[in-house]
Write a protein that holds these residues in place. Structure first.
Motif, PDB file in Angstrom:
ATOM      1  N   ASP A   1      -8.931  -3.802   5.598  1.00  0.00           N
ATOM      2  CA  ASP A   1      -8.236  -2.752   6.341  1.00  0.00           C
ATOM      3  C   ASP A   1      -9.207  -1.641   6.707  1.00  0.00           C
ATOM      4  O   ASP A   1     -10.143  -1.340   5.965  1.00  0.00           O
ATOM      5  CB  ASP A   1      -7.091  -2.169   5.510  1.00  0.00           C
TER       6      ASP A   1
ATOM      7  N   ILE B   1      -0.141  -1.216  14.759  1.00  0.00           N
ATOM      8  CA  ILE B   1      -0.783  -1.064  13.463  1.00  0.00           C
ATOM      9  C   ILE B   1       0.237  -0.644  12.412  1.00  0.00           C
ATOM     10  O   ILE B   1       1.315  -0.134  12.724  1.00  0.00           O
ATOM     11  CB  ILE B   1      -1.914  -0.011  13.501  1.00  0.00           C
ATOM     12  N   GLU B   2      -0.127  -0.884  11.165  1.00  0.00           N
ATOM     13  CA  GLU B   2       0.589  -0.327  10.022  1.00  0.00           C
ATOM     14  C   GLU B   2      -0.319   0.742   9.428  1.00  0.00           C
ATOM     15  O   GLU B   2      -1.450   0.460   9.041  1.00  0.00           O
ATOM     16  CB  GLU B   2       0.905  -1.410   8.996  1.00  0.00           C
TER      17      GLU B   2
ATOM     18  N   PHE C   1      -5.415   4.398   5.891  1.00  0.00           N
ATOM     19  CA  PHE C   1      -5.663   2.959   5.846  1.00  0.00           C
ATOM     20  C   PHE C   1      -4.876   2.317   6.982  1.00  0.00           C
ATOM     21  O   PHE C   1      -3.668   2.546   7.122  1.00  0.00           O
ATOM     22  CB  PHE C   1      -5.244   2.360   4.499  1.00  0.00           C
ATOM     23  N   ILE C   2      -5.550   1.522   7.801  1.00  0.00           N
ATOM     24  CA  ILE C   2      -4.958   0.968   9.012  1.00  0.00           C
ATOM     25  C   ILE C   2      -5.057  -0.546   8.980  1.00  0.00           C
ATOM     26  O   ILE C   2      -6.143  -1.106   8.773  1.00  0.00           O
ATOM     27  CB  ILE C   2      -5.677   1.509  10.264  1.00  0.00           C
ATOM     28  N   ARG C   3      -3.938  -1.201   9.203  1.00  0.00           N
ATOM     29  CA  ARG C   3      -3.900  -2.665   9.286  1.00  0.00           C
ATOM     30  C   ARG C   3      -3.496  -3.071  10.698  1.00  0.00           C
ATOM     31  O   ARG C   3      -2.461  -2.663  11.197  1.00  0.00           O
ATOM     32  CB  ARG C   3      -2.922  -3.243   8.274  1.00  0.00           C
ATOM     33  N   ASP C   4      -4.337  -3.869  11.340  1.00  0.00           N
ATOM     34  CA  ASP C   4      -4.052  -4.360  12.687  1.00  0.00           C
ATOM     35  C   ASP C   4      -3.056  -5.501  12.583  1.00  0.00           C
ATOM     36  O   ASP C   4      -3.384  -6.574  12.063  1.00  0.00           O
ATOM     37  CB  ASP C   4      -5.359  -4.831  13.344  1.00  0.00           C
TER      38      ASP C   4
ATOM     39  N   ARG D   1      -5.262 -12.259   8.565  1.00  0.00           N
ATOM     40  CA  ARG D   1      -5.490 -11.509   7.337  1.00  0.00           C
ATOM     41  C   ARG D   1      -4.537 -11.913   6.223  1.00  0.00           C
ATOM     42  O   ARG D   1      -4.836 -11.754   5.066  1.00  0.00           O
ATOM     43  CB  ARG D   1      -5.341 -10.011   7.612  1.00  0.00           C
TER      44      ARG D   1
END
Length: 386
Positions: A37, A117-118, A135-138, A144
């Motif tokens: 992340d 994103i989350e 914190f960034i999740r694509d 992932r």
């Protein structure tokens, strides 16, 4: 001699503390370089002071290019213009709208493209300074989470109830387009990896091939599941978390389309938890509506896309997909859910008909009205799981 020994002891303690600090720094650097992340740290003015390796890959910026810049450069409108106000509001009131809560939203890459994103935001203090960590999740990078990928890509993406062979053939062609597009994207990525000078990244190439195979299996699953659905004439439903389901469907819809300039947001009211749904069928409805919205906004200066969900009377949940496209004319409104009626030059006019069939199979209804930005807002209802 005692003073000398004490001095030596103090020096030794200082060296130990320095070695421990160096080890901590090295360990932190190793974590930031390998964590999947993206991690971004900003100060209370919104200026970027740390930009991890994953963030550099995700946003297509090198760290020196963004250090000292305002974090809003990584956001589409309207968040870009409003972000400093968000920080000031929190500093003045202490009201937590995102910090410690997280949200699903959109980010902006260097080339101007947007992606879902989350985002999880934390706060810390360092030598009197207030810092914020993000914190960034694509959500488009489905590789992932292997289990989620298997769930999304190994199941049916189309189970509309159809009775005529002509409708069945058209529906199959419409729904097979999604996995075939994904296969083409993964194969093109593999070709690009092979074309790079120097050693081939075998791990990434293997991932591309595996994802292509998974999408091919998904295409076969579409045919099998549609046949089973027609034979049974019913929809199998179970409790599903609506927030995660909407985010995953939006991420899938963005595969293979030009997302530049699109301001997308997903909001689910706190009272909405799980709904009774066939996961893949419901995701296909959202994929159809999102792709239609993106196509409708092509060439427009303002591209607003909002996915939302809220509880309504009768134990139902209402889901809305709204855009800032040109809207629907009176003639189109009357034939909106009729098979084979379309305004697209290359469309077949079965996507909305299939979506209606799936929603009604879930015991809900679907309709459209004007959006707040002059485009179209599609609404549909589902049963709450409780």
């Amino acid at each position: 001699m005692v003073r000398a020994m004490n001095g030596t002891g103090d020096e030794g303690s200082a060296r130990l503390a320095e070695d421990s600090h160096s080890l901590e720094q090295a360990l932190l650097g190793s974590i930031l370089a390998t964590v999947p992340d993206a991690l971004i740290v900003i100060d209370e003015r919104g200026q970027i002071i740390s930009f991890s390796a994953a963030a550099q890959r995700m946003f297509q910026y090198a760290e020196p290019e963004v250090l000292g810049e305002n974090i809003s450069m990584l956001m589409p409108s309207p968040d870009r213009e409003r972000h400093d106000g968000y920080i000031r509001h929190y500093m003045d009131t202490g009201e937590r709208r995102i910090i410690g809560i997280g949200r699903l939203t959109t980010a902006r890459r260097r080339d101007g493209s947007t992606f879902p994103i989350e985002l999880a935001v934390g706060e810390l203090r360092d030598q009197g300074r207030r810092l914020f960590t993000g914190f960034i999740r694509d959500l488009t990078e489905t590789q992932r989470t292997e289990k989620r990928v298997a769930d999304l890509q190994a199941e049916l993406a189309h189970t509309g109830r159809v009775t005529a062979m002509g409708t069945l053939a058209s529906a199959l062609a419409h729904e097979l387009n999604q996995p075939l597009t994904a296969i083409a994207n993964y194969m093109e990525a593999g070709r690009d990896l092979l074309a790079v000078d120097g050693p081939v990244d075998r791990e990434m190439l293997a991932e591309a091939m595996s994802e292509s195979a998974a999408q091919a299996l998904r295409a076969g699953e579409i045919i099998r599941s549609l046949r089973e659905f027609i034979r049974r004439g019913e929809t199998d439903r179970q409790p599903e978390p609506l927030r995660a389901l909407m985010a995953e469907a939006a991420a899938l819809a963005f595969i293979g389309i030009d997302s530049r300039g699109i301001d997308m947001d997903i909001s689910v009211e706190p009272g909405v938890g799980k709904v009774l749904a066939n996961r893949v069928q419901l995701q296909q409805v959202i994929i159809n509506l999102v792709k239609n919205a993106v196509e409708a906004m092509a060439g427009r200066s303002m591209k607003m896309l909002r996915l939302s969900a809220m509880p309504v009377d009768g134990g139902k949940v209402e889901v809305v997909v709204a855009d800032s496209g040109p809207g629907l004319g009176p003639d189109m409104s009357r034939t909106l859910f009729t098979p084979f009626h379309t305004t697209k030059p290359s469309g077949m006019g079965v996507g909305l008909s299939i979506s209606q069939t799936i929603v009604e199979g879930h015991g809900g209804r679907i309709w459209a009205d004007p959006s707040p930005w002059g485009g179209t807002a599609f609404h549909f209802t589902l049963d709450r799981a409780d």
